[in-house]
Design a protein around this motif. Structure first.
Motif, short mmCIF file in Angstrom:
data_model
loop_
_atom_site.label_atom_id
_atom_site.label_comp_id
_atom_site.label_asym_id
_atom_site.label_seq_id
_atom_site.Cartn_x
_atom_site.Cartn_y
_atom_site.Cartn_z
N LEU A 176 1.00 -27.64 17.45
CA LEU A 176 1.53 -28.12 16.17
C LEU A 176 0.74 -27.56 14.99
O LEU A 176 1.31 -27.24 13.94
CB LEU A 176 1.55 -29.65 16.13
N HIS A 177 -0.58 -27.42 15.17
CA HIS A 177 -1.37 -26.76 14.11
C HIS A 177 -0.92 -25.31 13.94
O HIS A 177 -0.77 -24.82 12.81
CB HIS A 177 -2.86 -26.83 14.44
N ALA A 178 -0.72 -24.65 15.07
CA ALA A 178 -0.28 -23.24 14.99
C ALA A 178 1.09 -23.16 14.31
O ALA A 178 1.35 -22.24 13.52
CB ALA A 178 -0.22 -22.64 16.40
N ALA A 179 1.95 -24.13 14.59
CA ALA A 179 3.28 -24.15 13.97
C ALA A 179 3.16 -24.31 12.46
O ALA A 179 3.82 -23.61 11.68
CB ALA A 179 4.12 -25.29 14.56
N ALA A 180 2.30 -25.23 12.03
CA ALA A 180 2.11 -25.47 10.59
C ALA A 180 1.54 -24.22 9.92
O ALA A 180 2.00 -23.83 8.83
CB ALA A 180 1.19 -26.66 10.38
N ASP A 181 0.56 -23.59 10.56
CA ASP A 181 -0.06 -22.39 9.97
C ASP A 181 0.95 -21.25 9.85
O ASP A 181 1.01 -20.56 8.83
CB ASP A 181 -1.27 -21.95 10.82
N LEU A 182 1.74 -21.09 10.91
CA LEU A 182 2.73 -20.00 10.89
C LEU A 182 3.77 -20.25 9.80
O LEU A 182 4.15 -19.33 9.06
CB LEU A 182 3.40 -19.92 12.27
N LEU A 183 4.20 -21.50 9.70
CA LEU A 183 5.19 -21.84 8.66
C LEU A 183 4.62 -21.55 7.27
O LEU A 183 5.32 -20.99 6.41
CB LEU A 183 5.60 -23.31 8.81
N THR A 184 3.37 -21.92 7.05
CA THR A 184 2.74 -21.66 5.75
C THR A 184 2.73 -20.16 5.47
O THR A 184 3.06 -19.73 4.35
CB THR A 184 1.30 -22.22 5.75
N ARG A 185 2.37 -19.38 6.48
CA ARG A 185 2.30 -17.93 6.27
C ARG A 185 3.67 -17.33 5.96
O ARG A 185 3.76 -16.31 5.29
CB ARG A 185 1.71 -17.24 7.51
N ARG A 186 4.72 -17.92 6.48
CA ARG A 186 6.07 -17.34 6.31
C ARG A 186 6.88 -18.01 5.21
O ARG A 186 8.11 -17.87 5.17
CB ARG A 186 6.85 -17.42 7.63
N THR A 187 6.20 -18.73 4.32
CA THR A 187 6.92 -19.41 3.23
C THR A 187 7.77 -18.41 2.44
O THR A 187 8.93 -18.67 2.11
CB THR A 187 5.93 -20.12 2.29
N GLY A 188 7.17 -17.26 2.15
CA GLY A 188 7.86 -16.25 1.34
C GLY A 188 9.11 -15.71 2.01
O GLY A 188 10.04 -15.24 1.35
N GLN A 189 9.14 -15.78 3.33
CA GLN A 189 10.30 -15.29 4.07
C GLN A 189 11.41 -16.35 4.09
O GLN A 189 12.60 -16.03 3.98
CB GLN A 189 9.83 -14.97 5.50
N LEU A 190 11.01 -17.62 4.23
CA LEU A 190 12.01 -18.68 4.40
C LEU A 190 12.56 -19.23 3.07
O LEU A 190 13.70 -19.69 3.02
CB LEU A 190 11.43 -19.84 5.21
N ALA A 191 11.73 -19.21 2.02
CA ALA A 191 12.17 -19.85 0.76
C ALA A 191 13.49 -19.26 0.23
O ALA A 191 14.39 -20.03 -0.17
CB ALA A 191 11.07 -19.79 -0.29
N PRO A 192 13.66 -17.93 0.22
CA PRO A 192 14.95 -17.40 -0.27
C PRO A 192 16.13 -17.79 0.61
O PRO A 192 17.25 -17.94 0.11
CB PRO A 192 14.74 -15.86 -0.23
N VAL A 193 15.90 -17.98 1.90
CA VAL A 193 16.98 -18.42 2.80
C VAL A 193 17.42 -19.83 2.40
O VAL A 193 18.61 -20.15 2.33
CB VAL A 193 16.50 -18.41 4.28
N LEU A 194 16.43 -20.66 2.07
CA LEU A 194 16.73 -22.05 1.68
C LEU A 194 17.46 -22.10 0.33
O LEU A 194 18.45 -22.83 0.17
CB LEU A 194 15.42 -22.85 1.65
N THR A 195 16.98 -21.31 -0.62
CA THR A 195 17.66 -21.29 -1.94
C THR A 195 19.10 -20.81 -1.81
O THR A 195 20.01 -21.38 -2.40
CB THR A 195 16.87 -20.39 -2.92
N ALA A 196 19.31 -19.79 -0.98
CA ALA A 196 20.65 -19.21 -0.88
C ALA A 196 21.64 -20.17 -0.23
O ALA A 196 22.83 -20.14 -0.52
CB ALA A 196 20.60 -17.90 -0.09
N GLU A 197 21.16 -21.04 0.67
CA GLU A 197 22.13 -21.93 1.34
C GLU A 197 22.17 -23.32 0.70
O GLU A 197 23.19 -23.99 0.74
CB GLU A 197 21.83 -22.07 2.83
N GLN A 198 21.04 -23.76 0.11
CA GLN A 198 20.99 -25.12 -0.43
C GLN A 198 21.24 -25.15 -1.92
O GLN A 198 21.78 -26.11 -2.45
CB GLN A 198 19.62 -25.76 -0.09
N GLY A 199 20.76 -24.12 -2.62
CA GLY A 199 20.96 -24.05 -4.07
C GLY A 199 19.71 -24.34 -4.87
O GLY A 199 19.62 -23.97 -6.04
N LYS A 200 18.73 -25.00 -4.29
CA LYS A 200 17.55 -25.42 -5.08
C LYS A 200 16.78 -24.20 -5.58
O LYS A 200 16.77 -23.15 -4.92
CB LYS A 200 16.65 -26.34 -4.28
#
Ligand code: NAD
Length: 469
Positions: free
Chosen positions: A66-90
């Motif tokens: 779970l720590h590794a999951a949190a760390d990986l997610l933090t590192r990939r924020t820049g990759q996931l944030a545009p995906v979230l904006t494009a589908e959610q709108g925020k």
């Protein structure tokens, strides 16, 4: 269009069929997600069931993962944030904030102690109460904070030793699918399976014989169906459902000082937040000043495509939700409401709607009595505090509420009269991964987060042995 894939048993799985995902800022499809069929859903539950056999055995490995999951997610924020904006709108910065929150929740869960209590330890007997995992969890999430709300479930469920099949909303499946792909790097196959599909897939999950627990976040209407489906084979449920949070402004509050805070918590994520302030009760004497201050903030708000840097509020997430907002404002107008700011959809194909302040309606107007879940806020005058508390409680909802005033002790006394899962004084939606969060009345069953949220992913086992160990 980009095609996203599911994660089943640690493998990338595309759909035999797909569905389109619309960018709410343009009103046009921009990606495709798999529509999971019944066979693939069976595969996901079988994979979760198989993975459970070893996953449940090693608590230290689970914490590390779970720590590794949190760390990986933090590192990939820049990759996931545009995906979230494009589908959610925020807006993009809000998307990055959500992903940061999701990682925080995973990290916090990784270190939560699993409760264990010795009830008796003497020459006659040793009795302890332990928490065992339940097995496979079916997790179902809504479209407003897709990744954050998924991680509220994933962290404690996996820490407790369960495995999971997770289904995001068909309006916002992409970030969760991308997250599932990412998690293959750090979680053993089958521990976290991510499937996508339309609403009937949720019903298939709740009817499936494998999961022993359903963790659901969404509307009261769907939550009720989930509870009925779960009853058939006594699956455990946690239901995090809708809210109609009141904010009560007391007569010693400064309307100009509280307006920016009320505005923030009413319109965060465009009001598409279970815990958004959805009704404001204000003393008659302060009504006009508060409405004026709130209307000014609404008029100044910058609404637009979440990819533009200066934008404060993106579009409403989907067309049915936009139409619902239009209907609620029309109903208020029909009842003689004054629209102090906003009140019209934006131009263009995107689902834009400016922050809207409504006054001059009674508590029976739909925008007051129902959960609007969008950028419209009614402001309602009251004569006595007792009246305000009675009206605040006069609803099936019971998620949260806040009281605003100069004297915090008095505000706390008023808050004691409110029937809901959380009350706040001079703030709203102050949540934390260590604090239980959940609703009274129709707003839900059970809580998420903290020790109580973790316990909800476990079964109690009493261990009684005749001799001290
Ligand atoms: P929704 O109930 O329409 O959908 C939620 C999820 O349920 C989606 O994934 C959907 O596909 C799935 N679903 C649909 N029919 C189903 C069925 N018969 N069986 C199982 N699953 C099914 O809700 P929504 O419109 O996506 O989300 C908005 C609602 O969620 C609002 O009411 C909001 O207040 C609530 N919400 C609550 C919390 C909380 O923590 N209390 C947090 C966020 C949102």
């Amino acid at each position: 269009m980009p095609q996203y894939a599911m994660t089943i048993g640690g493998a990338r799985v595309t759909g035999t069929a797909t569905f389109e995902v619309v960018n709410p800022a343009t009103g046009r499809p921009h990606a495709e997600a798999p529509d999971c069929d019944e066979g693939q859903l069976d595969d996901a539950f079988t994979a979760a069931h198989e993975a459970y056999k070893s996953w449940r055995r090693n608590e230290r490995a689970r914490r590390r993962a779970l720590h590794a999951a949190a760390d990986l997610l933090t590192r990939r924020t820049g990759q996931l944030a545009p995906v979230l904006t494009a589908e959610q709108g925020k807006p993009l910065k809000d998307a990055a904030y959500e992903i940061g929150g999701a990682a925080w929740w995973l990290r916090y869960a990784a270190d939560l102690p699993i409760p264990h209590e010795v009830m008796r330890d003497d020459p006659a007997a040793h009795v302890e109460v332990v928490r065992r995992p339940m097995g496979v969890v079916a997790a179902i999430t809504p479209w407003n904070f897709p990744l954050m709300l998924a991680c509220w479930k994933i962290g404690p469920a996996l820490l407790a030793g369960n495995t999971m099949v997770l289904k995001p909303s068909p309006w916002t499946p992409l970030t969760t699918l991308a997250f599932g792909e990412l998690m293959r790097e750090v979680l053993p196959p089958g521990v976290l399976n991510v499937v996508s599909g339309l609403d009937p897939l949720g019903a298939s999950m709740t009817a499936h014989p494998v999961p022993r627990k359903i963790s659901f976040t969404g509307s009261v209407a769907t939550g009720t169906k989930v509870a009925v489906a779960a009853a058939r084979d006594l699956k455990r449920v946690t239901l995090e459902l809708g809210g109609n949070d009141p904010a009560i402004v007391l007569d010693d509050a400064d309307p100009h000082a509280v307006a920016p805070q009320l505005f923030r918590y009413a319109f965060e994520n465009n009001g598409q937040l279970c815990s958004a302030i959805k009704r404001v009760y204000v003393p008659e004497r302060l009504h006009d000043d508060l409405v004026g201050a709130m209307a000014k903030l609404a008029a100044e708000a910058r609404v637009g495509n979440g990819f533009e840097a200066s934008v404060q509020f993106g579009p409403v997430n989907n067309r049915p939700q936009l139409e619902r907002i239009i209907d609620l404002v029309a109903d208020a107008r029909d009842r003689g409401a004054h629209i102090a700011a906003g009140g019209e959809p934006g131009v263009g194909p995107g689902y834009f709607y400016r922050p809207t302040i409504v006054t001059g309606v009674g508590d029976d107007a739909r925008v007051v009595a129902e959960e609007q879940f969008g950028p419209v806020l009614p402001i309602l005058p009251y004569r006595s505090v007792e009246e305000a508390v009675r009206r605040a409680n006069d609803t099936h909802f019971g998620l949260d509420a806040s009281v605003w005033g100069g004297n915090t002790e008095r505000a706390a006394e008023v808050a004691e009269g409110l029937e809901c899962g959380t009350t706040w004084i001079n703030t709203h939606f102050a949540v934390h991964p260590g604090r239980p969060f959940g609703g009274h009345k129709f707003s839900g069953i059970g809580v998420e987060n903290g020790r109580l949220g973790l316990e909800a992913f476990t079964e109690v086992q009493v261990r009684h042995s005749p001799l001290p160990r």
